[in-house]
Design an enzyme around this catalytic site. Structure first.
Site, PDB file in Angstrom:
ATOM      1  N   HIS A 115      -2.670   3.610   5.269  1.00 40.67           N
ATOM      2  CA  HIS A 115      -1.674   2.587   4.950  1.00 40.67           C
ATOM      3  C   HIS A 115      -0.347   3.191   4.506  1.00 40.67           C
ATOM      4  CE1 HIS A 115      -3.358   3.507   0.934  1.00 40.67           C
ATOM      5  NE2 HIS A 115      -2.174   3.130   0.474  1.00 40.67           N
ATOM      6  N   HIS A 179       3.616   5.329 -10.163  1.00 40.10           N
ATOM      7  CA  HIS A 179       2.326   4.652 -10.092  1.00 40.10           C
ATOM      8  C   HIS A 179       1.190   5.665 -10.224  1.00 40.10           C
ATOM      9  CE1 HIS A 179       2.655   6.029  -5.943  1.00 40.10           C
ATOM     10  NE2 HIS A 179       1.507   5.502  -5.595  1.00 40.10           N
TER      11      HIS A 179
END
Length: 320
Positions: A115, A179
């Site tokens: 992804h 993140h």
């Protein structure tokens, strides 16, 4: 010759653990604008700097950089599976140029991408095979990492090659910003997880579903006291965007790996894709850029940003 840039965050949790409808609306609008701009530009070539998340590359052979002459999406989470449209001969020419520029890069004639590559391609173009694309995967999740000065050199080498092409080129950086999803570390992983990190290609549907469930569960508590993972850092994100937009490419060489990990999370090193993309654009000369969108989205475990930039050579050639 024309060169433009798009850098944007990706998240496997889009559609699986969503934030408020208002945030979804704003992200959708920003992505629709970015896609419309790409369609209007109609690139003849996309060069995409992207990470891998232990889907195509593993510790049995973990190159810092790998360029694909052929690749297929694995279809993890909700990303599209299937082959990318890669101009193989041109990809080899780019690889040879990068090697001639004293930057070591691996070559894959059958790369699996996840992804980190395909979600961004789909969001920018409506598919993963619509435009000719050359993916360059930068290791961003599997320590030890190449120093950031090597990221700059990689981007500059690619940019010099692209600047010599008589094509409309779109450079894409996919990843970041701050993140820390629940990616295991090989240094302290149980044996079964260690074996996956070394050679976990082509997992069963059950194993992929279990991995997805763990990530969704992490997103549901991310940024709360119950979550041990490094939270988002909007100040770091905004400072990074500002640095790249103002063209402070020299600063990339001094990025400190340990400090980024501590301040912005282990997976904030996906910003390497942005650093490479901006270094490539800068190799063609001065540029101008815009911050198109930013929002810290804890449900997606993402400091979510979108930026655009245009080579001033491109701007001079474009009609008013």
């Amino acid at each position: 010759m024309a060169i433009r840039l798009k850098c944007l965050s990706h998240t496997p949790l889009r559609g699986l653990n969503d934030p408020s409808p208002e945030i979804i609306r704003d992200v959708d609008a920003a992505l629709a604008k970015a896609r419309a701009e790409v369609e209007a530009y109609d690139p003849e070539l996309i060069v995409m700097f992207a990470p891998d998340h232990f889907n195509g590359l593993f510790y049995d052979l973990m190159p810092p950089f790998v360029l694909a002459t052929a690749a297929s999406g694995v279809g993890d989470y909700t990303s599209l599976p299937g082959p990318l449209s890669i101009p193989g001969a041109l990809a080899l020419d780019l690889a040879a140029h990068i090697l001639d520029s004293d930057v070591d890069i691996a070559i894959s004639h059958r790369l699996q991408v996840d992804h980190g590559c395909t979600q961004t391609l789909e969001e920018l173009t409506g598919g993963i095979d619509r435009y000719p694309v050359i993916p360059i995967v930068i290791n961003s999740v599997a320590p030890p990492f190449a120093p950031y000065r090597r990221i700059r050199h990689l981007g500059e080498a690619a940019g010099r090659f692209l600047a010599a092409l008589d094509k409309r080129v779109l450079i894409v950086g996919s990843g970041g910003l701050s993140h820390e999803p629940p990616v295991p570390m090989i240094t302290d992983a149980p044996e079964v997880v260690r074996e996956f990190l070394i050679a976990g290609r082509n997992p069963t549907a059950e194993a992929r579903a279990a991995r997805q469930a763990r990530t969704i569960a992490a997103g549901q508590i991310y940024g709360t006291p119950a979550c041990p993972l490094t939270p988002l850092n909007p100040e770091w994100d905004q400072a990074m965007i500002d640095l790249l937009l103002r063209g402070d490419i020299d600063a990339i060489e001094h990025f400190d790996i340990a400090e980024i990990t501590r301040t912005a999370g282990r997976s904030a090193h996906e910003v390497r894709t942005w650093a490479a993309a901006f270094s490539a654009l800068a190799a063609a000369g001065a540029y101008t850029g815009t911050r198109d969108f930013y929002c810290p989205i804890k449900e997606w475990i993402a400091g979510y940003g979108i930026v655009s930039a245009t080579s001033l050579i491109d701007a001079e050639l474009s009609p008013a």
